[in-house]
Design a protein around this motif. Structure first.
Motif, mmCIF file in Angstrom:
data_model
loop_
_atom_site.group_PDB
_atom_site.id
_atom_site.type_symbol
_atom_site.label_atom_id
_atom_site.label_comp_id
_atom_site.label_asym_id
_atom_site.label_seq_id
_atom_site.Cartn_x
_atom_site.Cartn_y
_atom_site.Cartn_z
ATOM 1 N N SER A 180 0.810 -1.220 0.000
ATOM 2 C CA SER A 180 0.000 0.000 0.000
ATOM 3 C C SER A 180 0.838 1.262 0.000
ATOM 4 N N GLU A 206 -6.763 10.532 -4.751
ATOM 5 C CA GLU A 206 -8.207 10.619 -4.563
ATOM 6 C C GLU A 206 -8.922 11.306 -5.718
ATOM 7 N N ILE A 211 -2.488 7.120 -2.185
ATOM 8 C CA ILE A 211 -3.733 7.055 -2.958
ATOM 9 C C ILE A 211 -4.045 8.399 -3.597
ATOM 10 N N LEU A 225 -8.905 3.127 1.029
ATOM 11 C CA LEU A 225 -8.868 4.398 1.736
ATOM 12 C C LEU A 225 -9.396 4.157 3.146
ATOM 13 N N ASN A 259 -3.018 6.576 3.947
ATOM 14 C CA ASN A 259 -3.591 6.834 2.621
ATOM 15 C C ASN A 259 -2.695 7.679 1.730
ATOM 16 N N GLU A 273 -6.801 -0.343 -4.122
ATOM 17 C CA GLU A 273 -6.367 0.595 -3.085
ATOM 18 C C GLU A 273 -7.494 0.770 -2.082
#
Length: 581
Positions: free
Chosen positions: A107, A245, A243, A323, A240, A321
Motif C-alpha cells: 500500500s 483521490e 492514494i 482508503l 492513505n 487501493e
C-alpha cells in the motif's frame, strides 16, 4: 530512482531480534532472481549507506545479489524509553538471494525501521509498481514474497516494532477504540496503561500532556495526538498517502467487510481499477468476530481479524487501493461517473459503485446506555475486550452466530458467561455446532425469555438487572461487562434518498425492485436491473446491507464476487454508449 542517503558505518551491535526462517526470510535461486531483475534495476551499495529511513513511504524492494542489508530500529523509536541515546538493535539481516519488505509495501505506507548496507555489494532495486506487477504475474514469486511479507508483519506486531505509543486507561471507551483501530489495521504499537504503569507520569511529562488529555497517541515520536479520531491517526501514520483521490476509477467499493473485500479482490484481479472506501478497519462486523468455524475451507476455524487481514493483503496484491478511516457520507447520484463524499471532505468518483456498508448491532433501549458505551458495554468480543474480562462474569445479549462465537471465546478467560435471549431458545437463530458448544461449556449459562432492564455504574458499568419475561422476576448482579449482539440496522442513512430501500432500511436490488420504484428512479429503458443492482443503474449492493441477504460471511463473499460479473457488463455498456456518442 531515489538518491542514496549515506550514513556513517554502524557496527552490528546485537543479534537479530527476529529469528530467520525459510518462510520468513527465503533465499531466492538464480532463476528467480533473474526474473525479478527484469522488473528492477541493478545498483551498487556501500557500507553504511542508508537505503530506507524510518517514516519514509515504503516504495522500494531490494534483492541482495552481493553484500548484506541490515534492518535496524532505534531502541527509543518513539522517543519514550529514555533521554539518553541508545544503540539501535538489529531486527533482521538479509544476505545474497534475500529481500526486504513486509505488507506495508503493497500500500506504500510509511515504514517503521531503517535499512542500511552493512557490507558493500550489489542489489536489484524494484519500485512498488514494478513489485505489484511481479506478484500479479509470477505465481511462484508471488507465493514466496507474499508469505514472507505477511509473516514479517506478524513478527513486527508480536515484537511491537511500530512507530506508535498509546497512553491511556484500558477502561475507557476511547482507549479501546484506538487499540481496536490499530490492531484491526495490523499496525504495531506500544500501549502504556495509566492504571498499570508506575512511570507513566514520566511519559506524560516528556510530551507535555496530562491525564486529562488521554488517551494520547504519540505518532512516530514526533506528533502528539490528544484523544484523536481514527482519521487523525490514519493521517499521521500515512495510511492513505499513496492514494490519488482525484482519479476516476472503474469501480468504487463502499465498505471493506467480507463483501467489499471480495468485490475488490475479484475486480482488481480481473484488471479493473478499484478503490475501496472504509470508515474504520478492514473486515467489517466479521472482522471483530473471535473465531469463525463454519467458513468453507477452515476446518479449525479462523478469526475474523485474520480472515480480513488476508483478504486485505490479497486485494492490495492485485492493485486495489483501500482508503482507511474515511467513510462515505453522501452519494451524488445525478451524474456518471458517480461521486461519493467522505467524512474527510474529499470526493472520490467511479463509473460503477458497489455498496457493501453492512449493518451495525442495535443498541439496547436503556437511558444509561450512551453513558456506559465503551465503559463496560461493548459490541465486539476481540482479544482487546477479553483482557478486560479475565476471571470476571460477563453478559452477552443476542442469539445469533456472532453472540455464540463470542460466548465460546470469552468462556476461555471469563469466570462465567451469561447469554441472554428474548426467545425460547437458540435453534432458530444460531448454528447447531455453536449451540452444542454452548451446552457443553460448563461456565456458560443460557437465560431464555430474558431481557436487560437496567445498567448502572458511576464511571463504568458496575451492576446489571435482567428480567425473566415469563415470571416478571428480576435479578441484580454485580457484573461490569455486557456484550450487545442483537439484530442489526443497515448503514444506509448516507444514501440520502438516491436508492430504493425496504421498510427496514436495507437496499433493494434486482427482482425485489417494483415497477413503480423503477419508474420513480427514472430507470432507463432497454434492460432490467441486474441481480444485485439497485434502483440506480451501475450501483450495486452486496452483503448484509442488501435486502434479503443471508447474514453469513460466505454469502457476503459470494455477493461481492457475483457483483463484479455485472460490473463488467455495465462498464461494457457505458463504453458502447460513449462510443456511439
Amino acid at each position: 530512482m531515489t538518491a542514496p542517503k549515506p550514513a556513517p558505518p554502524a557496527p552490528r551491535i546485537s543479534s537479530p531480534v527476529i529469528a530467520s526462517s525459510e518462510s520468513l526470510n527465503p533465499t531466492l535461486n538464480d532463476a528467480q532472481i533473474e526474473r525479478i531483475a527484469k522488473h528492477g534495476q541493478r545498483r551498487q551499495i556501500h557500507e553504511g549507506e542508508v537505503l530506507i529511513h524510518p517514516g519514509e513511504q515504503t516504495t522500494r524492494l531490494f534483492i541482495v545479489i552481493d553484500g548484506e542489508l541490515t534492518v535496524v530500529r532505534s531502541r527509543d523509536v518513539v522517543g519514550v524509553a529514555s533521554d539518553e541515546a541508545q544503540e539501535p538493535e538489529v531486527v533482521i539481516v538479509f544476505g545474497p538471494g534475500q529481500f526486504n519488505g513486509e505488507v506495508g509495501i503493497l500500500s506504500g505506507r510509511r515504514g517503521f525501521v531503517e535499512i542500511r548496507a552493512t557490507q558493500p555489494g550489489e542489489v536489484i532495486e524494484v519500485e512498488r509498481d514494478q513489485l505489484l506487477a511481479l506478484v500479479q504475474t509470477d505465481s511462484e514469486l508471488s507465493e514466496i514474497m507474499m508469505r514472507a511479507f505477511i509473516l514479517r508483519r506478524v513478527e513486527m506486531i508480536a515484537h511491537r516494532f511500530g512507530d506508535v505509543v498509546l497512553v491511556g486507561s484500558s477502561h475507557t471507551s476511547e482507549t479501546l477504540r484506538i487499540k481496536e483501530f490499530l490492531t484491526r489495521n495490523g499496525h504495531p504499537f506500544t500501549s502504556i496503561d495509566l492504571d498499570q504503569h508506575a512511570d507513566v507520569q514520566d511519559v506524560l511529562d516528556r510530551f507535555h500532556v496530562t491525564v486529562k488529555d488521554t488517551p494520547v497517541v504519540i505518532c512516530r515520536g514526533e506528533s502528539v495526538l490528544r484523544n484523536p479520531t481514527n482519521q487523525q491517526i490514519a493521517d499521521c501514520l500515512g495510511f492513505n498517502d499513496a492514494i490519488d483521490e482525484t482519479q476516476v476509477r472503474d469501480l468504487l467499493v463502499i465498505g471493506a467487510g467480507p463483501a467489499g473485500l471480495a468485490a475488490a479482490v475479484y475486480a482488481a484481479s480481473e484488471g479493473l481499477d478499484v478503490l475501496v472506501v472504509e470508515p474504520n478497519s478492514p473486515g467489517g462486523q466479521a472482522g471483530s468476530t473471535s473465531k469463525i468455524e463454519n467458513y468453507l475451507g477452515f476446518p479449525t476455524g479462523i478469526s475474523g481479524q485474520e480472515l480480513a487481514g488476508r483478504a486485505f493483503a490479497q486485494a492490495q496484491k492485485f492493485g486495489a487501493e483501500i482508503l482507511i478511516a474515511q467513510g462515505a457520507t453522501r452519494l451524488l447520484c445525478d451524474r456518471v461517473p458517480y461521486v461519493v463524499e467522505t467524512g474527510a471532505g474529499t470526493r472520490v468518483s467511479a463509473r460503477v459503485v458497489v455498496i457493501a456498508t453492512g449493518a451495525e448491532y442495535r443498541r439496547l433501549p436503556l437511558d444509561s446506555l450512551k453513558r456506559l458505551d465503551g465503559f463496560g458495554v461493548y459490541y465486539s468480543a476481540t482479544a482487546v475486550e477479553a483482557q478486560l474480562c479475565r476471571d470476571n462474569e460477563v453478559i452477552i445479549v443476542g442469539g445469533g452466530n456472532s453472540a455464540g462465537q463470542a460466548a465460546v471465546y470469552l468462556s476461555q478467560t471469563a469466570a462465567r458467561v451469561h447469554v441472554l435471549v428474548r426467545s425460547d431458545g437458540l435453534a432458530a437463530s444460531m448454528s447447531r455446532y455453536l449451540i452444542r458448544r454452548i451446552e457443553e461449556t460448563p461456565n456458560i449459562t443460557l437465560h431464555t425469555r430474558t431481557e436487560i432492564v437496567a445498567l448502572d455504574g458511576k464511571d463504568r458499568l458496575e451492576h446489571v438487572r435482567w428480567r425473566d419475561m415469563r415470571t416478571g422476576e428480576t435479578t441484580d448482579r454485580a457484573i461490569g461487562n455486557v456484550f450487545v449482539m442483537t439484530g442489526a440496522n443497515p448503514n444506509t442513512a448516507w444514501l440520502n434518498g438516491c436508492i430504493a430501500l425496504d421498510e427496514h432500511g436495507f437496499i433493494k436490488t434486482g427482482p425485489a425492485l417494483s415497477a413503480e420504484e423503477l419508474r420513480e428512479a427514472s430507470w432507463p429503458p432497454g434492460r432490467a436491473p441486474f441481480l444485485l443492482e439497485t434502483s440506480l443503474p451501475g450501483v450495486f449492493a452486496a452483503g448484509d446491507v442488501r435486502s434479503g441477504s443471508v447474514k453469513r460471511v460466505a454469502s457476503a463473499v459470494g455477493d461481492g464476487s457475483i457483483a463484479v460479473s455485472f460490473v463488467h457488463q455495465v462498464l461494457a455498456q457505458q463504453g458502447a454508449v460513449a462510443g456511439r456518442g
